[in-house]
Design an enzyme around this catalytic site. Structure first.
Site, PDB file in Angstrom:
ATOM      1  N   HIS A   2       0.847  -1.198   0.000  1.00 34.74           N
ATOM      2  CA  HIS A   2       0.000   0.000   0.000  1.00 34.74           C
ATOM      3  C   HIS A   2       0.878   1.241   0.000  1.00 34.74           C
ATOM      4  O   HIS A   2       2.100   1.151   0.192  1.00 34.74           O
ATOM      5  CB  HIS A   2      -0.981  -0.011   1.177  1.00 34.74           C
ATOM      6  CG  HIS A   2      -0.355   0.057   2.541  1.00 34.74           C
ATOM      7  ND1 HIS A   2       0.500  -0.913   3.026  1.00 34.74           N
ATOM      8  CD2 HIS A   2      -0.479   0.973   3.542  1.00 34.74           C
ATOM      9  CE1 HIS A   2       0.869  -0.593   4.253  1.00 34.74           C
ATOM     10  NE2 HIS A   2       0.309   0.548   4.588  1.00 34.74           N
ATOM     11  N   HIS A  23       1.299   3.896   1.928  1.00 29.90           N
ATOM     12  CA  HIS A  23       1.761   4.669   3.092  1.00 29.90           C
ATOM     13  C   HIS A  23       3.289   4.740   3.027  1.00 29.90           C
ATOM     14  O   HIS A  23       3.950   3.800   2.581  1.00 29.90           O
ATOM     15  CB  HIS A  23       1.307   4.010   4.397  1.00 29.90           C
ATOM     16  CG  HIS A  23      -0.106   4.344   4.762  1.00 29.90           C
ATOM     17  ND1 HIS A  23      -0.877   3.577   5.597  1.00 29.90           N
ATOM     18  CD2 HIS A  23      -0.891   5.401   4.399  1.00 29.90           C
ATOM     19  CE1 HIS A  23      -2.071   4.132   5.737  1.00 29.90           C
ATOM     20  NE2 HIS A  23      -2.109   5.239   5.014  1.00 29.90           N
ATOM     21  N   ASP A  31       5.735   4.468   5.045  1.00 29.51           N
ATOM     22  CA  ASP A  31       6.618   3.468   5.660  1.00 29.51           C
ATOM     23  C   ASP A  31       6.649   2.154   4.886  1.00 29.51           C
ATOM     24  O   ASP A  31       7.371   1.234   5.268  1.00 29.51           O
ATOM     25  CB  ASP A  31       6.248   3.242   7.135  1.00 29.51           C
ATOM     26  CG  ASP A  31       4.808   2.794   7.329  1.00 29.51           C
ATOM     27  OD1 ASP A  31       3.943   3.177   6.507  1.00 29.51           O
ATOM     28  OD2 ASP A  31       4.533   2.072   8.304  1.00 29.51           O
ATOM     29  N   HIS A  32       5.907   2.092   3.775  1.00 28.77           N
ATOM     30  CA  HIS A  32       5.944   0.896   2.929  1.00 28.77           C
ATOM     31  C   HIS A  32       6.433   1.192   1.518  1.00 28.77           C
ATOM     32  O   HIS A  32       6.623   0.268   0.734  1.00 28.77           O
ATOM     33  CB  HIS A  32       4.559   0.222   2.875  1.00 28.77           C
ATOM     34  CG  HIS A  32       4.154  -0.336   4.195  1.00 28.77           C
ATOM     35  ND1 HIS A  32       4.128  -1.679   4.472  1.00 28.77           N
ATOM     36  CD2 HIS A  32       3.787   0.286   5.354  1.00 28.77           C
ATOM     37  CE1 HIS A  32       3.758  -1.873   5.726  1.00 28.77           C
ATOM     38  NE2 HIS A  32       3.541  -0.697   6.280  1.00 28.77           N
ATOM     39  N   HIS A  50      -7.221  -1.961   5.441  1.00 28.66           N
ATOM     40  CA  HIS A  50      -6.413  -0.934   6.104  1.00 28.66           C
ATOM     41  C   HIS A  50      -7.012   0.426   5.759  1.00 28.66           C
ATOM     42  O   HIS A  50      -8.046   0.511   5.103  1.00 28.66           O
ATOM     43  CB  HIS A  50      -4.952  -1.088   5.629  1.00 28.66           C
ATOM     44  CG  HIS A  50      -3.971  -0.296   6.429  1.00 28.66           C
ATOM     45  ND1 HIS A  50      -4.015  -0.184   7.795  1.00 28.66           N
ATOM     46  CD2 HIS A  50      -2.887   0.444   6.044  1.00 28.66           C
ATOM     47  CE1 HIS A  50      -3.012   0.570   8.203  1.00 28.66           C
ATOM     48  NE2 HIS A  50      -2.323   0.976   7.173  1.00 28.66           N
ATOM     49  N   ASP A  93      -0.260  -3.909   5.778  1.00 25.64           N
ATOM     50  CA  ASP A  93      -0.919  -3.681   7.075  1.00 25.64           C
ATOM     51  C   ASP A  93      -2.397  -4.053   6.970  1.00 25.64           C
ATOM     52  O   ASP A  93      -3.004  -3.867   5.910  1.00 25.64           O
ATOM     53  CB  ASP A  93      -0.839  -2.205   7.439  1.00 25.64           C
ATOM     54  CG  ASP A  93       0.579  -1.695   7.651  1.00 25.64           C
ATOM     55  OD1 ASP A  93       1.531  -2.500   7.687  1.00 25.64           O
ATOM     56  OD2 ASP A  93       0.755  -0.464   7.759  1.00 25.64           O
ATOM     57  N   HIS A 119       5.936  -5.396  12.053  1.00 22.70           N
ATOM     58  CA  HIS A 119       5.263  -4.092  12.008  1.00 22.70           C
ATOM     59  C   HIS A 119       4.903  -3.612  13.411  1.00 22.70           C
ATOM     60  O   HIS A 119       3.793  -3.170  13.683  1.00 22.70           O
ATOM     61  CB  HIS A 119       4.017  -4.127  11.114  1.00 22.70           C
ATOM     62  CG  HIS A 119       3.623  -2.758  10.608  1.00 22.70           C
ATOM     63  ND1 HIS A 119       2.723  -1.951  11.258  1.00 22.70           N
ATOM     64  CD2 HIS A 119       4.045  -2.052   9.541  1.00 22.70           C
ATOM     65  CE1 HIS A 119       2.594  -0.817  10.599  1.00 22.70           C
ATOM     66  NE2 HIS A 119       3.392  -0.853   9.548  1.00 22.70           N
TER      67      HIS A 119
END
EC number: 3.1.26.11
Lengths: 301, 301
Positions: free
Chosen positions: A60, A62, A64-65, A140, A210, A268
């Protein structure tokens, strides 16, 4: 099958913890899964050859990914890459990466092939003669997929003594390995099971991050050898779970137990806790085979 | 004035070298200059308080100077920031950052104010009562600015003994500090120079990266206390300089010498060389006051 954890902590990169990224080695492929900021440095630290990565799967959008992806794409160029790079991720990923390259007037000199994902049901997104990759739709705050990597069933193994005994010609070996029975010249039928051994059981790996607790993924990931499932929180932070659409260690273990997976790897982690051992403790109350991901850790099957 | 080097190497982030980013502390401001991937981790390693940064200056939109910005912007949100953040950089930077935030459905909860730059001549882009910041147009493969940070001339310092001797009332002190002469009741004029000392000489810092050799910046940066000038290559790689629009250590030193700067700090090193001391050796043949930037190094004036 080998899983190298490059980063497995939630939210922002810190001095000693990295956001999500991992490399799955399966049947001679190196698949990069997620690409948080700093992934290219983590690849170097883990001595993973950049040139062996040809497929990148992004769960996805975001930061942090995937905020490590623009830098990695640029670095492949600097390293003189000319092979195709395939990137699988939510719709929008192509626009983001191409805009950043355009602003820097830094086009890649290798073909960058985007496979944008929009389906809300599992989808076969990669297949070759040895491996398949399917999406696992997750729940998510933004459109998110996990990924299910499966080795294909290999050929049956020839029982050399048996084929010698029946004096079967080499020309039939491939048929035998494919599971066929053999009819001898005298009309006698030799069943395949007498001429072969079972192949090595194909391995499978499910990456789920996530996501909030989503038991409807269980049928798809049933009996996988390894499940990586996010556990951002402990049960004590249950009040944060609904709002943030993350899972607790207990919820991850419930999924693992119901799906009867071989090993559950947790990751995570929120950095609010004193020790990641707390996640293992919580999960093991539900399910026995629990491992903790940590940056730089390698799991081999 | 204090310059903290967070990263000063060219191209890709590596295990031990970081792309460009630095923090200038000047008159109680913390100005972040450039923001390569990994900058937020470098900020933590250097124990720089995130909340004290309110202005970010981006020289150009190559990844090694701004791919750390999306992550930093997101981290400010996670840290609960509510103050305005001002970002100065080439046109396009707003579209890039807002697209990435939009894709992650992760808008900041603090005001993000973009100041997009397009001018090809020096431009005053920031001013308060203590400091000014001007662009220094550079010559690189994409639109690029250096930045000139200047303390304003401070008030003159009151000579306490002199004002006591003439029995001058406190009401006149601010005028005196502003440089005014004083007329006593008997008509006698006391010249300001008799009542004050010279203020501390205002300091100045010029950041010039990335750029080819561009002597026409010299008048603008004449006599600065510190010049940070890129030196991607040594003179032995002169053949690469024109194509990549970078400078050699010798060229950086020629700029420093002609501009009569106090100290030249070299940086933006290509990692092809065995030791960064080679850059210092080359530059010192032209100019004596040369320092080498290195990740984590702090220069105080």
């Amino acid at each position: 099958m080998k899983i190298s954890i490059l980063g497995c902590y939630a939210a922002t990169p810190r001095t000693l913890t990295n956001p999500t990224s991992q490399v799955l080695e399966i049947k001679d492929h190196l698949f990069l899964i997620d690409c948080g900021e700093g992934t290219q440095v983590q690849l170097r630290k883990n001595k993973i050859k950049f040139s062996r990565i040809n497929h990148i799967f992004i769960s996805h959008l975001h930061g942090d990914h995937f905020f490590g992806l623009p830098g990695l794409v640029s670095t492949f160029r600097l390293l003189g890459r000319d092979k195709e790079m395939h990137i699988y991720g939510p719709k929008g990923i192509k626009e983001a990466i191409t805009l950043l390259l355009k602003l820097g007037d830094s086009w890649t000199n290798y073909p960058l092939v985007f496979h944008e994902l929009t389906a809300m049901v599992p989808e076969l997104i990669y297949e070759d003669d040895k491996v398949t990759v399917e999406t696992i739709p997750l729940n998510h705050r933004v459109y998110t997929n996990g990924f299910l990597f499966k080795e294909k069933v290999a050929e049956r193994k020839l029982n050399i003594e048996a084929v010698a005994k029946y004096k079967i010609d080499k020309a039939y070996f491939q048929n035998i390995k494919n599971g066929k029975d053999i009819v001898l010249d005298d009309g006698l039928i030799i069943p395949n099971v007498e001429l072969t051994f079972d192949p090595v059981k194909p391995k499978s790996y499910a990456f789920c991050s996530d996501t909030s607790y989503k038991p409807d993924i269980v049928p798809q990931i049933k009996n996988v050898d390894v499940l990586y499932h996010e556990s951002t929180f402990l049960n004590s932070e249950m009040h944060l779970v609904a709002k943030t659409k993350h899972s607790t260690a207990k919820e991850a273990a419930l999924i693992a137990k119901t799906a009867n997976v071989g090993t559950l790897i947790l990751g995570h982690y929120s950095t609010r806790y004193k020790s990641i051992e707390l996640f293992k403790d919580e999960a093991m109350k539900v399910y026995a085979n629990v491992e903790l991901a940590d940056d730089g850790k390698v799991f081999e099957l």
